[in-house]
Design a protein around this motif. Structure first.
Motif, PDB file in Angstrom:
ATOM      1  N   PRO A   1      -4.949  -1.240  26.758  1.00 65.08           N
ATOM      2  CA  PRO A   1      -3.612  -1.226  26.148  1.00 65.08           C
ATOM      3  C   PRO A   1      -3.643  -0.937  24.654  1.00 65.08           C
ATOM      4  CG  PRO A   1      -4.297  -3.482  26.567  1.00 65.08           C
ATOM      5  CD  PRO A   1      -5.383  -2.591  27.111  1.00 65.08           C
ATOM      6  N   ILE A   2      -2.491  -0.522  24.140  1.00 66.66           N
ATOM      7  CA  ILE A   2      -2.313  -0.242  22.720  1.00 66.66           C
ATOM      8  C   ILE A   2      -1.336  -1.249  22.120  1.00 66.66           C
ATOM      9  CG2 ILE A   2      -1.473   1.421  21.020  1.00 66.66           C
ATOM     10  CD1 ILE A   2      -2.234   3.647  23.003  1.00 66.66           C
ATOM     11  N   MET A   3      -1.778  -1.920  21.078  1.00 69.34           N
ATOM     12  CA  MET A   3      -0.910  -2.784  20.281  1.00 69.34           C
ATOM     13  C   MET A   3      -0.511  -1.994  19.035  1.00 69.34           C
ATOM     14  SD  MET A   3      -1.756  -6.380  18.289  1.00 69.34           S
ATOM     15  CE  MET A   3      -1.867  -7.422  19.743  1.00 69.34           C
ATOM     16  N   ALA A   4       0.720  -1.546  18.987  1.00 76.32           N
ATOM     17  CA  ALA A   4       1.156  -0.656  17.917  1.00 76.32           C
ATOM     18  C   ALA A   4       1.630  -1.446  16.696  1.00 76.32           C
ATOM     19  CB  ALA A   4       2.296   0.229  18.418  1.00 76.32           C
ATOM     20  N   TYR A   5       1.055  -1.108  15.529  1.00 73.61           N
ATOM     21  CA  TYR A   5       1.616  -1.594  14.267  1.00 73.61           C
ATOM     22  C   TYR A   5       2.907  -0.795  14.045  1.00 73.61           C
ATOM     23  CZ  TYR A   5      -2.836  -3.743  12.543  1.00 73.61           C
ATOM     24  OH  TYR A   5      -3.974  -4.503  12.336  1.00 73.61           O
ATOM     25  N   SER A   6       3.949  -1.125  14.762  1.00 73.24           N
ATOM     26  CA  SER A   6       5.122  -0.264  14.813  1.00 73.24           C
ATOM     27  C   SER A   6       5.926  -0.288  13.524  1.00 73.24           C
ATOM     28  CB  SER A   6       6.009  -0.673  15.988  1.00 73.24           C
ATOM     29  OG  SER A   6       5.326  -0.525  17.217  1.00 73.24           O
ATOM     30  N   ALA A   7       6.222  -1.477  13.037  1.00 73.10           N
ATOM     31  CA  ALA A   7       7.004  -1.632  11.803  1.00 73.10           C
ATOM     32  C   ALA A   7       6.093  -2.233  10.740  1.00 73.10           C
ATOM     33  CB  ALA A   7       8.220  -2.518  12.043  1.00 73.10           C
ATOM     34  N   LYS A   8       5.314  -1.372  10.101  1.00 77.36           N
ATOM     35  CA  LYS A   8       4.402  -1.799   9.041  1.00 77.36           C
ATOM     36  C   LYS A   8       4.974  -1.331   7.708  1.00 77.36           C
ATOM     37  CE  LYS A   8      -0.383  -1.432   7.414  1.00 77.36           C
ATOM     38  NZ  LYS A   8      -1.715  -0.839   7.663  1.00 77.36           N
ATOM     39  N   PHE A   9       5.312  -2.302   6.870  1.00 77.17           N
ATOM     40  CA  PHE A   9       6.018  -2.019   5.637  1.00 77.17           C
ATOM     41  C   PHE A   9       5.061  -1.782   4.464  1.00 77.17           C
ATOM     42  CE2 PHE A   9       9.109  -4.010   8.355  1.00 77.17           C
ATOM     43  CZ  PHE A   9      10.301  -3.375   8.043  1.00 77.17           C
ATOM     44  N   TYR A  10       5.518  -0.990   3.515  1.00 73.32           N
ATOM     45  CA  TYR A  10       4.787  -0.744   2.271  1.00 73.32           C
ATOM     46  C   TYR A  10       4.951  -1.986   1.398  1.00 73.32           C
ATOM     47  CZ  TYR A  10       3.615   1.304  -2.270  1.00 73.32           C
ATOM     48  OH  TYR A  10       3.055   1.550  -3.507  1.00 73.32           O
ATOM     49  N   SER A  11       4.013  -2.903   1.535  1.00 71.51           N
ATOM     50  CA  SER A  11       4.181  -4.256   1.014  1.00 71.51           C
ATOM     51  C   SER A  11       3.159  -4.589  -0.060  1.00 71.51           C
ATOM     52  CB  SER A  11       4.044  -5.259   2.169  1.00 71.51           C
ATOM     53  OG  SER A  11       4.018  -6.587   1.710  1.00 71.51           O
ATOM     54  N   ALA A  12       3.588  -5.404  -1.006  1.00 69.53           N
ATOM     55  CA  ALA A  12       2.677  -5.926  -2.022  1.00 69.53           C
ATOM     56  C   ALA A  12       1.868  -7.112  -1.519  1.00 69.53           C
ATOM     57  CB  ALA A  12       3.470  -6.334  -3.263  1.00 69.53           C
ATOM     58  N   TYR A  13       2.124  -7.536  -0.301  1.00 70.63           N
ATOM     59  CA  TYR A  13       1.440  -8.701   0.273  1.00 70.63           C
ATOM     60  C   TYR A  13       0.049  -8.369   0.815  1.00 70.63           C
ATOM     61  CZ  TYR A  13       5.620 -11.687   0.137  1.00 70.63           C
ATOM     62  OH  TYR A  13       6.698 -12.441  -0.263  1.00 70.63           O
ATOM     63  N   TYR A  14      -0.377  -7.116   0.745  1.00 67.50           N
ATOM     64  CA  TYR A  14      -1.660  -6.731   1.320  1.00 67.50           C
ATOM     65  C   TYR A  14      -2.832  -6.831   0.338  1.00 67.50           C
ATOM     66  CZ  TYR A  14       1.456  -4.398   4.714  1.00 67.50           C
ATOM     67  OH  TYR A  14       2.429  -4.109   5.639  1.00 67.50           O
ATOM     68  N   GLY A  15      -2.575  -7.197  -0.893  1.00 58.98           N
ATOM     69  CA  GLY A  15      -3.604  -7.154  -1.927  1.00 58.98           C
ATOM     70  C   GLY A  15      -4.905  -7.851  -1.592  1.00 58.98           C
ATOM     71  N   PRO A  16      -4.883  -9.139  -1.188  1.00 58.59           N
ATOM     72  CA  PRO A  16      -6.152  -9.819  -0.888  1.00 58.59           C
ATOM     73  C   PRO A  16      -6.938  -9.156   0.244  1.00 58.59           C
ATOM     74  CG  PRO A  16      -4.405 -11.422  -1.240  1.00 58.59           C
ATOM     75  CD  PRO A  16      -3.747 -10.075  -1.184  1.00 58.59           C
ATOM     76  N   PHE A  17      -6.235  -8.628   1.246  1.00 58.08           N
ATOM     77  CA  PHE A  17      -6.936  -7.915   2.323  1.00 58.08           C
ATOM     78  C   PHE A  17      -7.738  -6.751   1.759  1.00 58.08           C
ATOM     79  CE2 PHE A  17      -7.235  -4.270   5.098  1.00 58.08           C
ATOM     80  CZ  PHE A  17      -7.665  -4.789   6.306  1.00 58.08           C
ATOM     81  N   ARG A  18      -7.146  -6.013   0.833  1.00 59.45           N
ATOM     82  CA  ARG A  18      -7.835  -4.848   0.279  1.00 59.45           C
ATOM     83  C   ARG A  18      -9.047  -5.256  -0.552  1.00 59.45           C
ATOM     84  NH1 ARG A  18      -2.312  -1.386  -1.138  1.00 59.45           N
ATOM     85  NH2 ARG A  18      -1.723  -1.102   1.051  1.00 59.45           N
ATOM     86  N   ASP A  19      -9.009  -6.463  -1.116  1.00 60.40           N
ATOM     87  CA  ASP A  19     -10.197  -6.983  -1.791  1.00 60.40           C
ATOM     88  C   ASP A  19     -11.331  -7.175  -0.786  1.00 60.40           C
ATOM     89  OD1 ASP A  19      -8.790  -7.096  -4.173  1.00 60.40           O
ATOM     90  OD2 ASP A  19      -8.341  -9.237  -4.008  1.00 60.40           O
TER      91      ASP A  19
END
Length: 322
Positions: free
Chosen positions: A188-206
């Motif tokens: 199966p496919i779990m789609a990141y369907s509504a993924k917003f351009y968010s400032a909340y992703y910063g720590p993940f990118r670290d």
């Protein structure tokens, strides 16, 4: 004084009574733990902006999986930091890629449900989610061909679910076709369907070392204020063959989760992202909030909004409390 016939406090007077009439409940089976594996390290490490979240080397899978399952969590979402990066993100679809090895290790040493995040941003030397043209813009159709190739390599490694997060047009159809053609019709496919351009992703990118070198991802992730467009994105993913849909981030987008739950009958995931986690952890560390209560309240709010499953860095901690 005349008292009302209906007294709502009657159903709040003891813990057992409150539990009996609870409308929304959390369960460890509903949690998905994001995990990071790094092909360049030999020992587990942590990142300052994500306290308590380990990055694992490509070994020790039995102990890693046992620790997770001992908490009651049975599903994980795997991310990888590759040994090399290039313009086309080839590390994402190599047979011996970091995520492929991690999936194999987890599946051989546990019965965890392993979900493979599918994107190129961790694997490209420019940090974007696909191939760039001469102007630095992501080329949609060439990129989704690589997504299909990546999905097949992840399925061959043993992934139970493929979760594409790049927000390219047509990515679900391309991945579904690639999986079916390779004999993985039941993955199966779990789609990141509504993924917003968010400032909340910063720590993940670290942690994932995936920040764009130049520019940003506003050209393919959604504008934060666009509710109607989110429904269109989900509709398109459903039409293209998604088996599950997702809203990301979770906490700032509870209205999107609620509307998605009301409009679509597919299993709905919500991703409580790194920034949400880091804010709660840092406020708790400073004594400004009761960290455990705020953690559980945030998760309950996401579930109440309509999520069937919650992807969260709190998965093990919350599961142990439950």
């Amino acid at each position: 004084m005349i008292y009302p016939d209906v007294r709502l406090r009657r159903l709040r007077q003891s813990e057992r009574m409150r539990n009996l009439v609870a409308e929304t409940r959390l369960h460890p089976d509903q949690f998905v733990l994001p995990m990071f594996f790094d092909a360049n390290i030999s020992e587990t490490k942590t990142t300052a902006s994500m306290p308590g979240v380990p990055t694992h080397p490509l070994k020790g899978y039995d102990a890693i999986a046992s620790g997770i399952q001992d908490s009651g969590v049975n599903s994980v979402l795997v991310f990888g930091i590759p040994s090399h990066k290039d313009a086309v993100g080839s590390g994402a679809y190599e047979k011996e890629g970091v995520v492929q090895k991690a999936i194999e290790g987890l599946k051989e040493n546990s019965d965890l449900m392993v979900i493979a995040d599918l994107c190129l941003c961790e694997y490209t030397d420019h940090g974007h989610c696909g191939i760039l043209d001469a102007d630095g813009c992501v080329v949609n159709d060439d990129t989704i061909e690589l997504y299909g190739k990546t999905a097949v390599s992840q399925a061959e490694a043993g992934a139970d679910i493929i979760a594409p997060s790049g927000m390219m047009d047509g990515q679900i159809a391309a991945i579904r076709m690639a999986l079916d053609d390779a004999g993985f019709k039941n993955v199966p496919i779990m789609a990141y369907s509504a993924k917003f351009y968010s400032a909340y992703y910063g720590p993940f990118r670290d942690v994932a070392e995936s920040a764009p070198g130049k520019g940003n991802r506003a050209g393919y992730q959604m504008q934060c204020g666009n509710r109607l467009e989110a429904m269109r994105e989900i509709e398109m993913d459903v039409a293209e063959g998604a088996d599950m849909i997702m809203v990301k981030p979770a906490g700032p987008y509870l209205d999107i989760i609620r509307e998605a739950r009301d409009r679509f009958d597919l299993p709905l995931a919500a991703y409580q992202v790194s920034g949400e986690y880091a804010m709660i952890k840092s406020a708790a560390a400073n004594g400004w909030i009761d960290g455990e209560r705020v953690m559980m309240e945030s998760l309950l709010g996401i579930k109440r909004a309509g999520a069937d499953m919650i992807i969260t860095y709190f998965a093990e901690e919350a599961a142990r409390m439950l």
